[in-house]
Design a protein around this motif. Sequence first.
Motif, PDB file in Angstrom:
ATOM      1  N   LEU A 296       7.794  15.847   9.222  1.00  0.00           N
ATOM      2  CA  LEU A 296       7.044  16.659  10.184  1.00  0.00           C
ATOM      3  C   LEU A 296       7.810  16.819  11.496  1.00  0.00           C
ATOM      4  N   ALA A 297       8.540  15.788  11.896  1.00  0.00           N
ATOM      5  CA  ALA A 297       9.247  15.819  13.179  1.00  0.00           C
ATOM      6  C   ALA A 297      10.530  16.630  13.134  1.00  0.00           C
ATOM      7  N   THR A 298      11.066  16.862  11.934  1.00  0.00           N
ATOM      8  CA  THR A 298      12.363  17.541  11.833  1.00  0.00           C
ATOM      9  C   THR A 298      12.297  18.754  10.898  1.00  0.00           C
ATOM     10  N   GLN A 299      11.181  19.455  10.943  1.00  0.00           N
ATOM     11  CA  GLN A 299      10.972  20.589  10.042  1.00  0.00           C
ATOM     12  C   GLN A 299      12.082  21.638  10.140  1.00  0.00           C
ATOM     13  N   GLU A 300      12.426  22.014  11.345  1.00  0.00           N
ATOM     14  CA  GLU A 300      13.411  23.079  11.530  1.00  0.00           C
ATOM     15  C   GLU A 300      14.766  22.685  10.952  1.00  0.00           C
ATOM     16  N   ALA A 301      15.193  21.467  11.237  1.00  0.00           N
ATOM     17  CA  ALA A 301      16.479  21.006  10.727  1.00  0.00           C
ATOM     18  C   ALA A 301      16.477  20.897   9.211  1.00  0.00           C
ATOM     19  N   LEU A 302      15.329  20.492   8.639  1.00  0.00           N
ATOM     20  CA  LEU A 302      15.216  20.332   7.191  1.00  0.00           C
ATOM     21  C   LEU A 302      14.974  21.657   6.477  1.00  0.00           C
ATOM     22  N   GLU A 303      14.682  22.706   7.225  1.00  0.00           N
ATOM     23  CA  GLU A 303      14.356  24.027   6.680  1.00  0.00           C
ATOM     24  C   GLU A 303      13.124  23.968   5.774  1.00  0.00           C
TER      25      GLU A 303
ATOM     26  N   THR B  78      -2.933  18.718   5.675  1.00  0.00           N
ATOM     27  CA  THR B  78      -1.591  19.181   6.037  1.00  0.00           C
ATOM     28  C   THR B  78      -0.822  19.560   4.781  1.00  0.00           C
ATOM     29  N   VAL B  79      -0.222  20.750   4.795  1.00  0.00           N
ATOM     30  CA  VAL B  79       0.610  21.207   3.684  1.00  0.00           C
ATOM     31  C   VAL B  79       2.039  21.359   4.191  1.00  0.00           C
ATOM     32  N   ILE B  80       2.989  20.741   3.494  1.00  0.00           N
ATOM     33  CA  ILE B  80       4.400  20.863   3.861  1.00  0.00           C
ATOM     34  C   ILE B  80       5.109  21.664   2.773  1.00  0.00           C
ATOM     35  N   ASP B  81       5.492  22.874   3.113  1.00  0.00           N
ATOM     36  CA  ASP B  81       6.204  23.755   2.188  1.00  0.00           C
ATOM     37  C   ASP B  81       7.670  23.345   2.163  1.00  0.00           C
ATOM     38  N   CYS B  82       8.139  22.929   0.985  1.00  0.00           N
ATOM     39  CA  CYS B  82       9.523  22.487   0.849  1.00  0.00           C
ATOM     40  C   CYS B  82      10.360  23.435  -0.004  1.00  0.00           C
ATOM     41  N   GLY B  83       9.807  24.620  -0.305  1.00  0.00           N
ATOM     42  CA  GLY B  83      10.603  25.536  -1.114  1.00  0.00           C
ATOM     43  C   GLY B  83       9.906  26.790  -1.595  1.00  0.00           C
ATOM     44  N   VAL B  84       8.636  26.954  -1.269  1.00  0.00           N
ATOM     45  CA  VAL B  84       7.904  28.156  -1.697  1.00  0.00           C
ATOM     46  C   VAL B  84       8.309  29.352  -0.855  1.00  0.00           C
ATOM     47  N   ASP B  85       8.123  29.244   0.455  1.00  0.00           N
ATOM     48  CA  ASP B  85       8.484  30.323   1.378  1.00  0.00           C
ATOM     49  C   ASP B  85       9.590  29.911   2.341  1.00  0.00           C
TER      50      ASP B  85
ATOM     51  N   SER C 148       0.859  -1.187   0.000  1.00  0.00           N
ATOM     52  CA  SER C 148       0.000   0.000   0.000  1.00  0.00           C
ATOM     53  C   SER C 148       0.888   1.227   0.000  1.00  0.00           C
ATOM     54  N   VAL C 149       0.954   1.927  -1.128  1.00  0.00           N
ATOM     55  CA  VAL C 149       1.887   3.043  -1.257  1.00  0.00           C
ATOM     56  C   VAL C 149       1.568   4.203  -0.315  1.00  0.00           C
ATOM     57  N   ASN C 150       0.314   4.333   0.060  1.00  0.00           N
ATOM     58  CA  ASN C 150      -0.043   5.417   0.975  1.00  0.00           C
ATOM     59  C   ASN C 150       0.191   5.053   2.435  1.00  0.00           C
ATOM     60  N   ARG C 151       0.555   3.793   2.673  1.00  0.00           N
ATOM     61  CA  ARG C 151       0.964   3.386   4.018  1.00  0.00           C
ATOM     62  C   ARG C 151       2.492   3.334   4.127  1.00  0.00           C
ATOM     63  N   THR C 152       3.154   2.808   3.094  1.00  0.00           N
ATOM     64  CA  THR C 152       4.619   2.718   3.157  1.00  0.00           C
ATOM     65  C   THR C 152       5.273   4.100   3.170  1.00  0.00           C
ATOM     66  N   VAL C 153       4.557   5.116   2.721  1.00  0.00           N
ATOM     67  CA  VAL C 153       5.119   6.471   2.687  1.00  0.00           C
ATOM     68  C   VAL C 153       5.062   7.166   4.051  1.00  0.00           C
ATOM     69  N   GLN C 154       4.230   6.699   4.958  1.00  0.00           N
ATOM     70  CA  GLN C 154       3.971   7.441   6.189  1.00  0.00           C
ATOM     71  C   GLN C 154       5.217   7.670   7.059  1.00  0.00           C
ATOM     72  N   PRO C 155       6.149   6.707   7.199  1.00  0.00           N
ATOM     73  CA  PRO C 155       7.356   6.999   7.985  1.00  0.00           C
ATOM     74  C   PRO C 155       8.167   8.164   7.426  1.00  0.00           C
ATOM     75  N   VAL C 156       8.151   8.338   6.106  1.00  0.00           N
ATOM     76  CA  VAL C 156       8.858   9.467   5.500  1.00  0.00           C
ATOM     77  C   VAL C 156       8.189  10.777   5.885  1.00  0.00           C
ATOM     78  N   ILE C 157       6.872  10.807   5.833  1.00  0.00           N
ATOM     79  CA  ILE C 157       6.121  12.010   6.205  1.00  0.00           C
ATOM     80  C   ILE C 157       6.320  12.314   7.686  1.00  0.00           C
ATOM     81  N   ASP C 158       6.313  11.276   8.509  1.00  0.00           N
ATOM     82  CA  ASP C 158       6.528  11.469   9.948  1.00  0.00           C
ATOM     83  C   ASP C 158       7.889  12.115  10.209  1.00  0.00           C
ATOM     84  N   GLU C 159       8.924  11.675   9.495  1.00  0.00           N
ATOM     85  CA  GLU C 159      10.253  12.266   9.683  1.00  0.00           C
ATOM     86  C   GLU C 159      10.278  13.722   9.241  1.00  0.00           C
TER      87      GLU C 159
END
Length: 315
Positions: A17-24, A35-42, A4-15
Amino acid sequence: MKVSVNRTVQPVIDEMLATQEALEIRAHTLGNGATVIDCGVDVRGSYRAGALYVQACLAGLATTEILVESIGGIPFPFLHLTIQHPVIACLGSQKAGWIIKTPSYRAMASGPGRALSLQPKSTYRTIGYEDESEEGVIALEADTLPDVDTARYIAEKCGIDPSGLTILVAPIRSLVGSVQISGRIVTMVMHSLEEAGYDLSLIRHAAGSSPIAPVKKDMMEAMGTTNDCNIYYGSVCITTEQYDTIFETLPSQTSPDYGKPFFTLFRDAGNDFLGIDSRLAFSPAEVTINDCTTGDVRHFGVRNSEVLLTSFGVQ
Protein backbone atom coordinates in the motif's frame (compact mmCIF):
# COMPACT_ATOMS: atom_id res chain seq x y z
CA MET A 1 3.41 -18.95 20.53
CA LYS A 2 0.78 -19.64 17.89
CA VAL A 3 1.39 -18.07 14.49
CA SER A 4 -1.51 -15.94 13.21
CA VAL A 5 -1.26 -15.89 9.43
CA ASN A 6 -3.54 -12.88 9.11
CA ARG A 7 -1.27 -10.91 11.43
CA THR A 8 2.12 -11.99 10.07
CA VAL A 9 0.99 -10.92 6.59
CA GLN A 10 0.20 -7.32 7.53
CA PRO A 11 3.74 -5.87 7.06
CA VAL A 12 3.66 -7.18 3.48
CA ILE A 13 0.31 -5.50 2.83
CA ASP A 14 1.57 -2.28 4.43
CA GLU A 15 4.55 -2.23 2.04
CA MET A 16 2.34 -2.84 -0.98
CA LEU A 17 0.00 0.00 0.00
CA ALA A 18 2.85 2.40 0.80
CA THR A 19 4.73 1.83 -2.47
CA GLN A 20 1.94 1.41 -5.02
CA GLU A 21 3.40 3.75 -7.61
CA ALA A 22 6.84 2.17 -7.53
CA LEU A 23 5.34 -1.33 -7.68
CA GLU A 24 3.00 -0.32 -10.53
CA ILE A 25 -0.05 -1.59 -8.67
CA ARG A 26 -3.16 0.29 -7.53
CA ALA A 27 -5.34 0.06 -4.42
CA HIS A 28 -8.86 1.35 -3.93
CA THR A 29 -11.53 1.09 -1.24
CA LEU A 30 -14.96 -0.37 -1.96
CA GLY A 31 -18.16 1.13 -0.59
CA ASN A 32 -18.23 -1.28 2.34
CA GLY A 33 -14.66 -0.45 3.36
CA ALA A 34 -12.88 -3.46 1.85
CA THR A 35 -9.52 -2.74 0.23
CA VAL A 36 -8.77 -4.11 -3.25
CA ILE A 37 -5.19 -4.10 -4.56
CA ASP A 38 -5.03 -4.50 -8.33
CA CYS A 39 -1.78 -6.25 -9.22
CA GLY A 40 -2.38 -6.84 -12.91
CA VAL A 41 -5.96 -6.32 -14.10
CA ASP A 42 -5.75 -2.64 -15.04
CA VAL A 43 -2.10 -2.09 -14.11
CA ARG A 44 1.23 -3.50 -15.29
CA GLY A 45 2.58 -4.77 -12.01
CA SER A 46 6.28 -5.53 -11.54
CA TYR A 47 8.66 -8.25 -10.42
CA ARG A 48 8.81 -6.76 -6.94
CA ALA A 49 5.00 -6.64 -6.78
CA GLY A 50 4.94 -10.30 -7.77
CA ALA A 51 7.43 -11.19 -5.06
CA LEU A 52 5.34 -9.35 -2.46
CA TYR A 53 2.18 -11.02 -3.76
CA VAL A 54 3.81 -14.40 -3.16
CA GLN A 55 4.90 -13.34 0.31
CA ALA A 56 1.34 -12.24 1.07
CA CYS A 57 -0.05 -15.59 -0.12
CA LEU A 58 2.45 -17.27 2.22
CA ALA A 59 1.30 -15.07 5.11
CA GLY A 60 4.55 -13.11 5.32
CA LEU A 61 6.31 -16.32 6.40
CA ALA A 62 8.57 -16.47 3.34
CA THR A 63 11.48 -14.56 1.92
CA THR A 64 11.64 -14.10 -1.86
CA GLU A 65 14.41 -13.24 -4.28
CA ILE A 66 14.36 -12.94 -8.06
CA LEU A 67 17.57 -13.80 -9.91
CA VAL A 68 18.46 -14.34 -13.56
CA GLU A 69 19.56 -17.89 -14.34
CA SER A 70 19.96 -20.02 -17.45
CA ILE A 71 17.61 -22.52 -19.08
CA GLY A 72 19.34 -24.30 -21.93
CA GLY A 73 21.81 -21.45 -22.19
CA ILE A 74 19.08 -18.78 -22.32
CA PRO A 75 18.64 -16.31 -19.43
CA PHE A 76 15.32 -16.14 -17.59
CA PRO A 77 14.22 -14.77 -14.20
CA PHE A 78 13.86 -17.29 -11.36
CA LEU A 79 11.95 -16.93 -8.10
CA HIS A 80 13.67 -18.32 -4.97
CA LEU A 81 11.77 -19.01 -1.75
CA THR A 82 12.67 -19.88 1.83
CA ILE A 83 9.70 -20.57 4.07
CA GLN A 84 9.19 -20.52 7.83
CA HIS A 85 6.48 -22.76 9.29
CA PRO A 86 6.09 -24.33 5.83
CA VAL A 87 3.01 -26.42 6.57
CA ILE A 88 1.06 -23.46 7.92
CA ALA A 89 2.37 -21.03 5.29
CA CYS A 90 1.72 -23.38 2.37
CA LEU A 91 -1.38 -25.36 3.30
CA GLY A 92 -2.83 -23.00 5.88
CA SER A 93 -2.42 -19.94 3.68
CA GLN A 94 -1.15 -20.20 0.10
CA LYS A 95 -2.96 -23.32 -1.06
CA ALA A 96 -5.58 -22.40 -3.67
CA GLY A 97 -8.29 -24.21 -1.76
CA TRP A 98 -11.28 -21.90 -2.09
CA ILE A 99 -13.37 -21.22 -5.20
CA ILE A 100 -15.20 -17.91 -4.77
CA LYS A 101 -18.64 -18.04 -6.37
CA THR A 102 -21.12 -15.17 -6.27
CA PRO A 103 -23.77 -14.11 -8.81
CA SER A 104 -21.38 -11.49 -10.17
CA TYR A 105 -17.94 -13.03 -9.67
CA ARG A 106 -15.89 -16.21 -9.78
CA ALA A 107 -12.24 -16.68 -8.82
CA MET A 108 -9.77 -19.06 -7.22
CA ALA A 109 -8.77 -17.81 -3.77
CA SER A 110 -5.68 -18.35 -1.67
CA GLY A 111 -4.02 -16.49 1.16
CA PRO A 112 -4.30 -16.12 4.96
CA GLY A 113 -8.03 -15.38 4.91
CA ARG A 114 -8.63 -19.04 4.13
CA ALA A 115 -7.63 -19.82 7.72
CA LEU A 116 -10.54 -17.68 8.91
CA SER A 117 -13.06 -19.28 6.56
CA LEU A 118 -11.51 -22.77 6.95
CA GLN A 119 -11.61 -23.47 3.23
CA PRO A 120 -11.32 -26.40 2.79
CA LYS A 121 -12.07 -27.75 6.25
CA SER A 122 -10.33 -31.07 5.53
CA THR A 123 -6.96 -29.34 5.13
CA TYR A 124 -7.28 -27.44 8.40
CA ARG A 125 -8.30 -30.62 10.21
CA THR A 126 -5.23 -32.36 8.78
CA ILE A 127 -2.77 -29.67 9.85
CA GLY A 128 -4.62 -28.84 13.08
CA TYR A 129 -4.73 -25.11 12.44
CA GLU A 130 -7.15 -22.20 12.45
CA ASP A 131 -6.72 -18.47 12.88
CA GLU A 132 -8.48 -15.65 14.74
CA SER A 133 -8.16 -12.09 13.51
CA GLU A 134 -10.27 -9.03 12.82
CA GLU A 135 -8.32 -8.52 9.60
CA GLY A 136 -8.04 -10.91 6.69
CA VAL A 137 -6.15 -11.06 3.39
CA ILE A 138 -7.31 -12.99 0.34
CA ALA A 139 -5.53 -13.33 -3.03
CA LEU A 140 -7.65 -13.91 -6.12
CA GLU A 141 -6.55 -15.31 -9.47
CA ALA A 142 -8.96 -13.44 -11.76
CA ASP A 143 -9.18 -11.23 -14.84
CA THR A 144 -11.54 -8.71 -13.21
CA LEU A 145 -11.72 -6.86 -9.91
CA PRO A 146 -14.26 -7.91 -7.25
CA ASP A 147 -17.29 -5.76 -6.43
CA VAL A 148 -18.91 -4.83 -3.12
CA ASP A 149 -21.09 -7.95 -3.05
CA THR A 150 -18.13 -10.25 -3.57
CA ALA A 151 -16.14 -8.50 -0.83
CA ARG A 152 -19.11 -8.80 1.52
CA TYR A 153 -19.43 -12.52 0.75
CA ILE A 154 -15.72 -13.14 1.44
CA ALA A 155 -15.81 -11.10 4.66
CA GLU A 156 -18.86 -13.00 5.91
CA LYS A 157 -17.19 -16.34 5.25
CA CYS A 158 -14.10 -15.09 7.12
CA GLY A 159 -16.20 -13.81 10.01
CA ILE A 160 -14.84 -10.25 9.79
CA ASP A 161 -16.17 -6.83 8.87
CA PRO A 162 -15.54 -5.88 5.21
CA SER A 163 -13.46 -2.93 6.42
CA GLY A 164 -10.93 -5.44 7.75
CA LEU A 165 -10.63 -7.28 4.44
CA THR A 166 -7.85 -6.81 1.88
CA ILE A 167 -8.18 -8.48 -1.52
CA LEU A 168 -5.22 -8.90 -3.87
CA VAL A 169 -6.02 -9.60 -7.52
CA ALA A 170 -3.76 -10.79 -10.34
CA PRO A 171 -4.70 -12.46 -13.64
CA ILE A 172 -2.65 -15.46 -14.68
CA ARG A 173 -1.79 -13.59 -17.91
CA SER A 174 0.11 -10.85 -16.11
CA LEU A 175 3.62 -10.46 -14.75
CA VAL A 176 2.45 -10.79 -11.14
CA GLY A 177 0.37 -13.78 -12.22
CA SER A 178 3.46 -15.47 -13.64
CA VAL A 179 5.46 -14.80 -10.48
CA GLN A 180 2.72 -16.03 -8.16
CA ILE A 181 2.36 -19.39 -9.93
CA SER A 182 6.12 -19.98 -9.65
CA GLY A 183 5.72 -19.03 -5.98
CA ARG A 184 3.52 -22.12 -5.47
CA ILE A 185 6.40 -24.53 -6.08
CA VAL A 186 6.79 -25.60 -2.43
CA THR A 187 3.04 -25.65 -1.79
CA MET A 188 2.66 -28.17 -4.64
CA VAL A 189 4.83 -30.59 -2.68
CA MET A 190 3.00 -29.94 0.59
CA HIS A 191 -0.32 -30.57 -1.17
CA SER A 192 0.97 -33.87 -2.61
CA LEU A 193 2.22 -34.97 0.82
CA GLU A 194 -1.13 -34.02 2.35
CA GLU A 195 -2.96 -36.11 -0.26
CA ALA A 196 -0.58 -39.04 0.28
CA GLY A 197 -1.20 -39.04 4.04
CA TYR A 198 2.34 -38.15 5.11
CA ASP A 199 2.65 -36.91 8.69
CA LEU A 200 3.13 -33.20 7.98
CA SER A 201 4.16 -32.47 11.57
CA LEU A 202 7.51 -34.09 10.71
CA ILE A 203 8.41 -31.35 8.21
CA ARG A 204 10.78 -28.73 9.60
CA HIS A 205 12.04 -26.51 6.77
CA ALA A 206 11.32 -25.90 3.09
CA ALA A 207 12.79 -23.92 0.23
CA GLY A 208 12.29 -23.86 -3.52
CA SER A 209 12.96 -22.15 -6.81
CA SER A 210 11.25 -21.98 -10.19
CA PRO A 211 11.56 -19.98 -13.41
CA ILE A 212 9.12 -17.14 -13.97
CA ALA A 213 7.12 -17.69 -17.15
CA PRO A 214 7.08 -15.04 -19.87
CA VAL A 215 3.77 -13.16 -19.96
CA LYS A 216 1.31 -14.54 -22.50
CA LYS A 217 -1.78 -12.72 -23.81
CA ASP A 218 -3.94 -15.85 -24.14
CA MET A 219 -5.21 -17.18 -20.80
CA MET A 220 -4.93 -20.85 -21.75
CA GLU A 221 -1.39 -20.39 -23.02
CA ALA A 222 -0.51 -18.48 -19.84
CA MET A 223 -1.90 -21.29 -17.72
CA GLY A 224 0.27 -23.75 -19.63
CA THR A 225 3.57 -21.89 -19.43
CA THR A 226 3.22 -20.96 -15.76
CA ASN A 227 2.46 -24.55 -14.75
CA ASP A 228 5.32 -25.87 -16.90
CA CYS A 229 7.78 -23.72 -14.96
CA ASN A 230 7.08 -25.77 -11.83
CA ILE A 231 6.47 -29.13 -13.50
CA TYR A 232 9.58 -29.16 -15.69
CA TYR A 233 12.07 -26.89 -13.92
CA GLY A 234 10.91 -26.28 -10.35
CA SER A 235 13.13 -27.43 -7.47
CA VAL A 236 12.11 -28.06 -3.85
CA CYS A 237 14.24 -28.84 -0.78
CA ILE A 238 12.56 -30.33 2.28
CA THR A 239 14.03 -31.00 5.72
CA THR A 240 12.04 -33.60 7.63
CA GLU A 241 12.39 -35.75 10.74
CA GLN A 242 11.49 -38.94 8.89
CA TYR A 243 12.14 -40.17 5.38
CA ASP A 244 9.38 -42.02 3.56
CA THR A 245 9.24 -43.65 0.13
CA ILE A 246 6.38 -41.23 -0.63
CA PHE A 247 9.08 -38.65 -1.44
CA GLU A 248 10.24 -40.78 -4.37
CA THR A 249 6.86 -40.30 -6.06
CA LEU A 250 6.87 -36.48 -5.83
CA PRO A 251 8.70 -35.44 -9.04
CA SER A 252 6.63 -34.90 -12.17
CA GLN A 253 8.80 -37.44 -14.02
CA THR A 254 6.87 -40.25 -12.24
CA SER A 255 3.65 -39.32 -14.08
CA PRO A 256 2.57 -41.10 -17.27
CA ASP A 257 1.63 -37.66 -18.65
CA TYR A 258 5.21 -36.41 -18.31
CA GLY A 259 6.99 -35.01 -21.37
CA LYS A 260 4.40 -32.76 -22.98
CA PRO A 261 3.72 -29.05 -22.32
CA PHE A 262 0.84 -28.53 -19.91
CA PHE A 263 -1.20 -26.64 -22.54
CA THR A 264 -1.08 -29.69 -24.83
CA LEU A 265 -2.13 -32.05 -22.05
CA PHE A 266 -4.96 -29.72 -21.02
CA ARG A 267 -6.23 -29.48 -24.60
CA ASP A 268 -6.05 -33.25 -25.06
CA ALA A 269 -8.02 -33.67 -21.81
CA GLY A 270 -10.87 -31.58 -23.25
CA ASN A 271 -9.88 -28.52 -21.22
CA ASP A 272 -10.62 -30.45 -18.04
CA PHE A 273 -7.97 -29.94 -15.36
CA LEU A 274 -9.11 -33.13 -13.65
CA GLY A 275 -8.31 -35.03 -16.84
CA ILE A 276 -4.59 -34.47 -16.22
CA ASP A 277 -2.78 -36.87 -13.91
CA SER A 278 -2.44 -35.18 -10.52
CA ARG A 279 1.11 -36.55 -10.22
CA LEU A 280 2.01 -34.11 -12.98
CA ALA A 281 -0.31 -31.20 -12.22
CA PHE A 282 0.86 -30.89 -8.59
CA SER A 283 4.49 -31.98 -8.94
CA PRO A 284 7.82 -30.19 -9.20
CA ALA A 285 10.62 -31.27 -11.52
CA GLU A 286 12.89 -32.33 -8.66
CA VAL A 287 13.05 -32.65 -4.88
CA THR A 288 15.89 -32.96 -2.40
CA ILE A 289 15.02 -34.52 0.94
CA ASN A 290 17.14 -34.13 4.07
CA ASP A 291 16.24 -36.47 6.93
CA CYS A 292 17.56 -34.39 9.81
CA THR A 293 17.26 -37.35 12.21
CA THR A 294 19.71 -39.53 10.28
CA GLY A 295 21.49 -36.87 8.24
CA ASP A 296 20.65 -38.66 4.97
CA VAL A 297 20.12 -36.60 1.81
CA ARG A 298 18.24 -37.97 -1.21
CA HIS A 299 17.45 -36.44 -4.58
CA PHE A 300 14.72 -37.40 -7.04
CA GLY A 301 13.66 -36.05 -10.42
CA VAL A 302 15.29 -33.98 -13.16
CA ARG A 303 14.86 -30.56 -14.76
CA ASN A 304 13.77 -30.58 -18.42
CA SER A 305 14.84 -27.52 -20.39
CA GLU A 306 13.64 -28.90 -23.75
CA VAL A 307 9.97 -29.11 -22.80
CA LEU A 308 10.06 -25.79 -20.94
CA LEU A 309 11.63 -23.82 -23.80
CA THR A 310 9.06 -25.37 -26.16
CA SER A 311 6.32 -24.22 -23.79
CA PHE A 312 7.78 -20.71 -23.65
CA GLY A 313 7.83 -20.54 -27.46
CA VAL A 314 11.45 -19.41 -27.59
CA GLN A 315 12.36 -18.28 -31.10
